[in-house]
Design an enzyme around this catalytic site. Structure first.
Site, PDB file in Angstrom:
ATOM      1  N   ASP A  58      51.437 -79.749 -10.343  1.00  0.00           N
ATOM      2  CA  ASP A  58      52.247 -78.560 -10.051  1.00  0.00           C
ATOM      3  C   ASP A  58      53.719 -78.972  -9.937  1.00  0.00           C
ATOM      4  OD1 ASP A  58      53.176 -76.101  -9.223  1.00  0.00           O
ATOM      5  OD2 ASP A  58      51.598 -75.793  -7.742  1.00  0.00           O
ATOM      6  N   CYS A  98      54.583 -71.088 -12.160  1.00  0.00           N
ATOM      7  CA  CYS A  98      53.163 -71.433 -12.027  1.00  0.00           C
ATOM      8  C   CYS A  98      52.170 -70.463 -12.678  1.00  0.00           C
ATOM      9  CB  CYS A  98      52.807 -71.563 -10.548  1.00  0.00           C
ATOM     10  SG  CYS A  98      53.718 -72.845  -9.667  1.00  0.00           S
ATOM     11  N   LYS A 154      44.067 -75.548  -6.765  1.00  0.00           N
ATOM     12  CA  LYS A 154      44.881 -74.328  -6.744  1.00  0.00           C
ATOM     13  C   LYS A 154      44.483 -73.358  -7.860  1.00  0.00           C
ATOM     14  CE  LYS A 154      49.738 -72.930  -7.233  1.00  0.00           C
ATOM     15  NZ  LYS A 154      51.137 -73.378  -7.219  1.00  0.00           N
ATOM     16  N   HIS A 156      45.686 -69.526  -7.941  1.00  0.00           N
ATOM     17  CA  HIS A 156      46.952 -68.823  -8.156  1.00  0.00           C
ATOM     18  C   HIS A 156      46.892 -67.749  -9.248  1.00  0.00           C
ATOM     19  CE1 HIS A 156      51.644 -69.282  -8.129  1.00  0.00           C
ATOM     20  NE2 HIS A 156      51.217 -68.124  -7.627  1.00  0.00           N
ATOM     21  N   HIS A 239      54.531 -79.851  -5.890  1.00  0.00           N
ATOM     22  CA  HIS A 239      55.249 -78.613  -5.562  1.00  0.00           C
ATOM     23  C   HIS A 239      55.823 -78.691  -4.153  1.00  0.00           C
ATOM     24  CE1 HIS A 239      55.949 -74.348  -4.737  1.00  0.00           C
ATOM     25  NE2 HIS A 239      55.671 -74.046  -6.005  1.00  0.00           N
ATOM     26  N   ASP A 300      52.209 -77.620 -14.978  1.00  0.00           N
ATOM     27  CA  ASP A 300      52.355 -76.189 -15.271  1.00  0.00           C
ATOM     28  C   ASP A 300      53.784 -75.789 -15.622  1.00  0.00           C
ATOM     29  OD1 ASP A 300      53.378 -76.537 -12.721  1.00  0.00           O
ATOM     30  OD2 ASP A 300      52.333 -74.838 -11.827  1.00  0.00           O
ATOM     31  N   ASN A 301      54.765 -76.610 -15.277  1.00  0.00           N
ATOM     32  CA  ASN A 301      56.165 -76.378 -15.652  1.00  0.00           C
ATOM     33  C   ASN A 301      56.957 -77.614 -15.268  1.00  0.00           C
ATOM     34  OD1 ASN A 301      55.665 -74.255 -13.022  1.00  0.00           O
ATOM     35  ND2 ASN A 301      57.171 -75.875 -12.718  1.00  0.00           N
TER      36      ASN A 301
END
Length: 468
Positions: A58, A98, A154, A156, A239, A300-301
């Site tokens: 993350d 996310c 996670k 989300h 994160h 994810d980014n």
């Protein structure tokens, strides 16, 4: 299962593909009569199918692994996967935040077409997505081939029915439903506990990275040889809040006296995550399943610059549509089947993982999927092709007032918008990979064509409901 000979597997794959072609006229729908058509089941010998583990970090930046040229941190366990498999140098998340990227990974679709153009939050007044219930996830599809499916970590993508993991194709879920934790030890988000064992609320003790790793190791130990398994292991780390265990931070501060405390915290956080990955690969090897297990590791980014995360030389970071916000580290290993230590520079997207796995296990790729199978690129290391037309999207509240901004690319040319209020910038990524010299857009036929294609995508996505 899991040590089947490559020849028998490829034979099985060929037969599966032939069966897939024959079955296209008999596809069955998913969930309801109004749903998108999902692939029909194709029977094959599950003993030859690979296990699959997708590990999603993350906010891990492009420059925050030692195998991606980081000089101030050490990630030997993740590096080992890269050294034994493939390192994907031009891999992209489908969004710069996310939820949209996770939606693309699991649906094989653009996030706005999957109903998740922005971040899903527990505050409905600031939530910008609702995962479509009429599209199958990769978990649904793999179950058709006899896979045991599990999500640890996670989610989300929804906080209530019908968008809970056990309702979306996962046989087993143990993890966190929400967006972020305010503390990696209490696991709460604004006072709410989103930790679940399937649907039951739980209150585990310990750092979230360690907790998820413990659960994943237990899961790997529990898998027998009768059926292949699909494990989606989605960490919260690294994160914000940047919260490594104290002993990791102390070690980094002693080793790297010239870094800032903010950077030291992030280094320690990533190194803690790397140790967790080492525990996963060790458990997989001890189970005897490592020879026929596909491991995919990515993010994810991009990394958040304000927390001293690194995207290498790329411009921008999380929330930006510059390369630093959407280009992410990615590694794939499948025993010795894909080669060792190879580097792939073909542009590949998160949404390409779903159709690629479909091809590998012998399932047809449903027409609604926007991603493409890149199995031949990974397996044969084909000559690099031009990047197909691709868009990135983010809808957000707060200062943006619920507006959307985009990036789009085809071939070497890219349109970039980093807020809804700024004009597009236009770059040739091949000649200007760090996006420092914008081209004149108004007179460019290539730029006009990109804007035209993006406009048609926006029109198409306008018919997709993204609210509950």
């Amino acid at each position: 299962m899991k040590g089947g000979a490559g020849y028998r597997y490829l034979t099985s794959l060929l037969l599966g593909c032939l069966c897939s072609i024959a079955s296209c006229q008999n596809n069955t729908s998913y969930n309801s009569k109004d749903s998108i058509i999902a692939p029909a089941s194709v029977k094959s010998d599950t003993a030859e199918l690979p296990n699959i583990i997708i590990i999603l970090a993350d906010d891990l930046g492009y420059g925050d692994l030692s195998c991606m040229s980081a000089t101030d941190l050490n990630t030997p366990n993740i590096d080992a996967i890269a050294n034994e498999g493939l390192k994907l140098m031009s891999f992209y998340a489908n969004s710069t935040v996310c939820s949209p990227s996770r939606a693309s990974l699991l649906t094989g679709m653009y996030p706005d077409l999957a109903g998740v153009p922005g971040v899903i939050r527990q505050n409905e007044g600031n939530s910008f997505g609702y995962l479509r219930t009429d599209v199958p996830l990769i978990s649904n599809t793999l179950k058709e081939k006899g896979y045991n499916t599990a999500l640890i970590g996670k989610w989300h993508l929804g906080l209530e029915s019908p968008n809970l993991p056990n309702e979306r194709g996962f046989d087993f879920f143990k993890g966190f439903l929400g967006d972020m934790m305010d503390d990696y030890y209490t696991h709460l988000r604004k006072g709410k506990n989103w930790m679940r064992n399937n649907t039951a609320e739980i209150n585990p003790k310990g750092h979230a990275t360690d907790v998820f790793t413990d659960w994943a190791v237990d899961y790997l130990k529990s898998q027998k040889e009768e059926n292949p398994f699909f494990l989606y292991l989605a960490y919260n780390a690294p994160h914000y809040p940047i919260q490594p265990p104290e002993d990791y931070l102390k070690r980094v501060l002693e080793r790297e006296p010239n870094v800032t405390e903010k950077r030291a915290k992030n280094i320690a956080f990533v190194e803690h995550l790397d140790d967790a990955i080492g525990r996963i690969t060790k458990a997989l090897k001890e189970s005897g399943n490592d020879k026929n297990t596909i491991i995919i590791f990515t993010s994810d980014n991009g990394g958040a610059l304000r927390y001293a995360q690194s995207n290498g030389k790329l411009r921008g970071g999380k929330k930006d549509m510059y390369e630093g916000g959407i280009r992410v580290p990615a590694i794939i290993k499948w025993g010795d089947k894909l080669g060792k230590g190879k580097v792939i520079d073909e542009p590949i997207m998160l949404m390409d993982i779903y159709p690629t796995l479909c091809e590998i296990v012998g399932l047809p790729i449903a027409e609604h999927i926007d991603g493409r199978s890149v199995f031949k690129i990974l397996n044969l290391n084909q000559t690099k092709k031009a990047m197909p037309f691709t868009i990135w999207v983010r809808k957000e509240g707060g200062f943006y007032g619920g507006l959307t901004y985009y990036a789009a690319r085809e071939g070497d040319f890219k349109l970039v918008q980093n807020t809804p209020f700024e004009p597009f910038q236009f770059f040739n990524i091949a000649k200007d990979p760090f996006e420092t010299n914008p081209l004149e857009l108004s007179d460019s036929e290539i730029g006009k064509n990109l804007r035209r294609k993006l406009r048609w995508h926006i029109i198409k996505s306008g018919s997709v409901k993204w609210q509950k």
